[in-house]
Design an enzyme around this catalytic site. Structure first.
Site, PDB file in Angstrom:
ATOM      1  N   CYS A 175      17.709 -14.105 -26.259  1.00 58.29           N
ATOM      2  CA  CYS A 175      16.597 -15.033 -25.993  1.00 58.29           C
ATOM      3  C   CYS A 175      15.984 -14.840 -24.612  1.00 58.29           C
ATOM      4  O   CYS A 175      14.835 -15.208 -24.387  1.00 58.29           O
ATOM      5  CB  CYS A 175      17.049 -16.475 -26.162  1.00 58.29           C
ATOM      6  SG  CYS A 175      17.558 -16.804 -27.841  1.00 58.29           S
TER       7      CYS A 175
ATOM      8  N   HIS B 208      11.152 -20.913 -23.304  1.00 55.33           N
ATOM      9  CA  HIS B 208      11.687 -20.325 -24.537  1.00 55.33           C
ATOM     10  C   HIS B 208      11.759 -21.402 -25.615  1.00 55.33           C
ATOM     11  O   HIS B 208      12.110 -22.557 -25.333  1.00 55.33           O
ATOM     12  CB  HIS B 208      13.084 -19.761 -24.234  1.00 55.33           C
ATOM     13  CG  HIS B 208      13.840 -19.357 -25.454  1.00 55.33           C
ATOM     14  ND1 HIS B 208      13.311 -18.512 -26.408  1.00 55.33           N
ATOM     15  CD2 HIS B 208      15.095 -19.686 -25.886  1.00 55.33           C
ATOM     16  CE1 HIS B 208      14.205 -18.337 -27.362  1.00 55.33           C
ATOM     17  NE2 HIS B 208      15.284 -19.026 -27.073  1.00 55.33           N
TER      18      HIS B 208
ATOM     19  N   ASN C 119      12.817 -20.442 -33.711  1.00 51.97           N
ATOM     20  CA  ASN C 119      13.238 -19.642 -32.555  1.00 51.97           C
ATOM     21  C   ASN C 119      13.108 -18.156 -32.912  1.00 51.97           C
ATOM     22  O   ASN C 119      13.872 -17.642 -33.737  1.00 51.97           O
ATOM     23  CB  ASN C 119      14.689 -20.007 -32.205  1.00 51.97           C
ATOM     24  CG  ASN C 119      15.214 -19.238 -30.998  1.00 51.97           C
ATOM     25  OD1 ASN C 119      14.586 -18.309 -30.511  1.00 51.97           O
ATOM     26  ND2 ASN C 119      16.392 -19.620 -30.539  1.00 51.97           N
TER      27      ASN C 119
HETATM   28  O1  UT7 Z   1      18.132 -19.547 -27.850  1.00 53.27           O
HETATM   29  C1  UT7 Z   1      19.384 -20.162 -27.851  1.00 53.27           C
HETATM   30  C2  UT7 Z   1      19.694 -20.416 -29.287  1.00 53.27           C
HETATM   31  N1  UT7 Z   1      20.317 -21.607 -29.680  1.00 53.27           N
HETATM   32  C3  UT7 Z   1      20.092 -22.839 -29.221  1.00 53.27           C
HETATM   33  O2  UT7 Z   1      19.402 -23.119 -28.290  1.00 53.27           O
HETATM   34  C4  UT7 Z   1      20.799 -23.931 -29.976  1.00 53.27           C
HETATM   35  C5  UT7 Z   1      21.198 -25.097 -29.125  1.00 53.27           C
HETATM   36  N2  UT7 Z   1      21.809 -26.122 -29.947  1.00 53.27           N
HETATM   37  C6  UT7 Z   1      21.107 -26.909 -30.765  1.00 53.27           C
HETATM   38  O3  UT7 Z   1      19.899 -26.792 -30.840  1.00 53.27           O
HETATM   39  C7  UT7 Z   1      21.841 -27.967 -31.558  1.00 53.27           C
HETATM   40  O4  UT7 Z   1      23.214 -27.957 -31.218  1.00 53.27           O
HETATM   41  C8  UT7 Z   1      21.694 -27.762 -33.100  1.00 53.27           C
HETATM   42  C9  UT7 Z   1      20.258 -28.098 -33.534  1.00 53.27           C
HETATM   43  C10 UT7 Z   1      22.022 -26.364 -33.496  1.00 53.27           C
HETATM   44  C11 UT7 Z   1      22.617 -28.720 -33.848  1.00 53.27           C
HETATM   45  O5  UT7 Z   1      22.332 -30.044 -33.476  1.00 53.27           O
HETATM   46  P1  UT7 Z   1      23.527 -31.035 -33.122  1.00 53.27           P
HETATM   47  O6  UT7 Z   1      22.910 -32.317 -32.824  1.00 53.27           O
HETATM   48  O7  UT7 Z   1      24.370 -30.380 -32.050  1.00 53.27           O
HETATM   49  O8  UT7 Z   1      24.274 -31.127 -34.503  1.00 53.27           O
HETATM   50  P2  UT7 Z   1      25.789 -30.760 -34.886  1.00 53.27           P
HETATM   51  O9  UT7 Z   1      26.008 -29.302 -34.932  1.00 53.27           O
HETATM   52  O10 UT7 Z   1      26.729 -31.595 -34.067  1.00 53.27           O
HETATM   53  O11 UT7 Z   1      25.857 -31.292 -36.339  1.00 53.27           O
HETATM   54  C12 UT7 Z   1      25.707 -32.704 -36.657  1.00 53.27           C
HETATM   55  C13 UT7 Z   1      25.858 -32.869 -38.141  1.00 53.27           C
HETATM   56  C14 UT7 Z   1      27.118 -32.214 -38.690  1.00 53.27           C
HETATM   57  O12 UT7 Z   1      27.581 -33.044 -39.735  1.00 53.27           O
HETATM   58  P3  UT7 Z   1      28.821 -34.055 -39.490  1.00 53.27           P
HETATM   59  O13 UT7 Z   1      29.954 -33.195 -39.048  1.00 53.27           O
HETATM   60  O14 UT7 Z   1      28.343 -34.997 -38.412  1.00 53.27           O
HETATM   61  O15 UT7 Z   1      29.002 -34.685 -40.810  1.00 53.27           O
HETATM   62  C15 UT7 Z   1      26.631 -30.918 -39.276  1.00 53.27           C
HETATM   63  O16 UT7 Z   1      27.437 -30.438 -40.336  1.00 53.27           O
HETATM   64  O17 UT7 Z   1      24.761 -32.244 -38.817  1.00 53.27           O
HETATM   65  C16 UT7 Z   1      25.266 -31.327 -39.807  1.00 53.27           C
HETATM   66  N3  UT7 Z   1      24.350 -30.204 -39.908  1.00 53.27           N
HETATM   67  C17 UT7 Z   1      23.304 -30.209 -40.738  1.00 53.27           C
HETATM   68  N4  UT7 Z   1      22.862 -31.117 -41.608  1.00 53.27           N
HETATM   69  C18 UT7 Z   1      21.753 -30.831 -42.313  1.00 53.27           C
HETATM   70  C19 UT7 Z   1      24.360 -29.040 -39.210  1.00 53.27           C
HETATM   71  N5  UT7 Z   1      23.313 -28.269 -39.587  1.00 53.27           N
HETATM   72  C20 UT7 Z   1      22.642 -28.970 -40.539  1.00 53.27           C
HETATM   73  C21 UT7 Z   1      21.492 -28.729 -41.297  1.00 53.27           C
HETATM   74  N6  UT7 Z   1      21.069 -29.664 -42.166  1.00 53.27           N
HETATM   75  N7  UT7 Z   1      20.778 -27.586 -41.169  1.00 53.27           N
END
Ligand code: UT7
Length: 322
Positions: free
Chosen positions: A100, A249, A279
């Site tokens: 990135c 970014h 992204n």
């Molecule tokens: O260029 C660098 C690249 N990457 C980034 O910048 C990513 C940085 N991180 C993020 O943007 C966030 O961490 C994410 C958007 C990836 C995830 O958001 P979060 O608020 O950290 O969610 P999480 O991973 O803690 O997941 C929360 C819940 C989980 O369910 P439970 O365990 O609470 O029941 C996940 O299983 O959301 C669930 N989940 C989804 N639900 C529906 C994870 N992905 C999805 C999805 N659709 N696509």
């Protein structure tokens, strides 16, 4: 699309709320990353008011090159016609594999090349084909939600005018190298990819697809991006108010809104297009720049702050007088 076309257990509401992404683009099978780069490069060359033959070097930022080697830069060179005819230029072509922050690492390299006097016009491209390398199933939904394909490009040129890249700032923290990675093969193994009984290489889904510790990435992204912005302002002896446009970014709308809030950047000065593309890794910043120039939001004379963060972890920033 992720739900309707690929049957992934997700909802538009979850994705928009957590990431700000409403759409993403996937290129068609048969299209290589260097193919995506061609129109972006041609457009940048045209806007720079030069011809392809004026390019002295190609820097190609990508995490999804056409193949393991050689880099995509030489394919782009070939596809731009720079190896054709009696006046073939055979300019150097280099891939920059910094995910990135690849575009900002490339911009810094191009600037140094130009400032050294070695090059007059360096083509800097960020291009990605993520769609063939993400796990489009429930297992990969967190990562699949974020990434899209795309390409953007700029030309960094020598000028007598009092403008250009004023400073660039790069960093890396290899302690988190595994926090966002696609392993694919393991160079400690012989062969790198284990062979099945039929003699074919076998890659487990665990190695095949990117894995990410999303929360750790999020926290570090915010901290490093704010840090690099502060360092850039300090080094350039400018304040937030001197900056006309913030080009962040595009990894997650929430990351960028949080940074904008923390530094007090007015909404109208912060560019976003993650809603439409997701992204696109090394391509996010050059796509933003190209769109902003076309729409008139980015104009000659503006002071632009660019900043990115990604896998590695690596990060970068630049202050540019456009
Ligand atoms: O260029 C660098 C690249 N990457 C980034 O910048 C990513 C940085 N991180 C993020 O943007 C966030 O961490 C994410 C958007 C990836 C995830 O958001 P979060 O608020 O950290 O969610 P999480 O991973 O803690 O997941 C929360 C819940 C989980 O369910 P439970 O365990 O609470 O029941 C996940 O299983 O959301 C669930 N989940 C989804 N639900 C529906 C994870 N992905 C999805 C999805 N659709 N696509």
């Amino acid at each position: 699309m992720l739900r309707t076309e690929y049957g992934i257990n997700t909802t538009e509401e979850w994705i928009v709320k957590r990431t700000g992404i409403e759409e993403r683009r996937y290129s068609a099978p048969g299209v290589a990353t260097s193919d995506l780069a061609v129109p972006a490069a041609e457009d940048a060359i045209r806007r720079a008011g030069i011809t392809k033959k004026d390019i002295d070097m190609i820097l190609f930022a990508t995490l999804s090159p056409d193949s393991a080697f050689p880099g995509s830069g030489v394919y782009l060179q070939q596809k731009l016609g720079l190896c054709d005819g009696d006046d073939a230029t055979f300019v150097p072509a280099m891939d920059i594999r910094n995910q990135c922050s690849g575009f900002l690492y490339s911009l810094a390299t191009a600037t140094s090349m130009v400032k050294s006097g070695a090059m007059k016009n360096v083509l800097v491209v960020g291009a990605e084909t993520q769609s063939g390398a993400i796990d489009l199933s429930d297992r990969g939904r967190t990562v699949a939600t974020l990434f899209g394909d795309g390409a953007g490009a700029v030309v960094v040129s020598a000028t007598e005018e009092d403008r250009g890249v004023r400073g660039w700032y790069l960093g890396a923290d290899g302690r988190h190298a595994d926090a966002l990675r696609a392993q694919v093969w393991d160079s400690r193994e012989r062969p790198f990819i284990p062979l099945g009984e039929d003699g074919w290489g076998r890659v487990s889904p665990d190695h095949m697809y990117p894995k990410m510790d999303g929360k750790l990435v999020f926290r570090n992204a915010v901290e490093r991006m704010i840090g690099v912005l502060m360092k850039a302002c300090f080094d350039q002896n400018i304040t937030r108010d001197d900056i006309d446009l913030f080009v962040f970014h595009q990894a997650n709308m929430r990351i960028n809104q949080y940074i904008a809030d923390q530094i007090g950047a007015p909404e109208e000065k912060v560019l976003h297009n993650i809603q439409r593309y997701g992204n696109t890794t090394a391509a996010t910043i050059p796509i933003l720049l190209a769109e902003a120039e076309l729409s008139g939001k980015l104009q000659r004379g503006m002071k632009v702050a660019m900043v990115a963060f990604g896998s590695g972890f690596t990060w970068g920033g630049a202050i540019v007088d456009w």
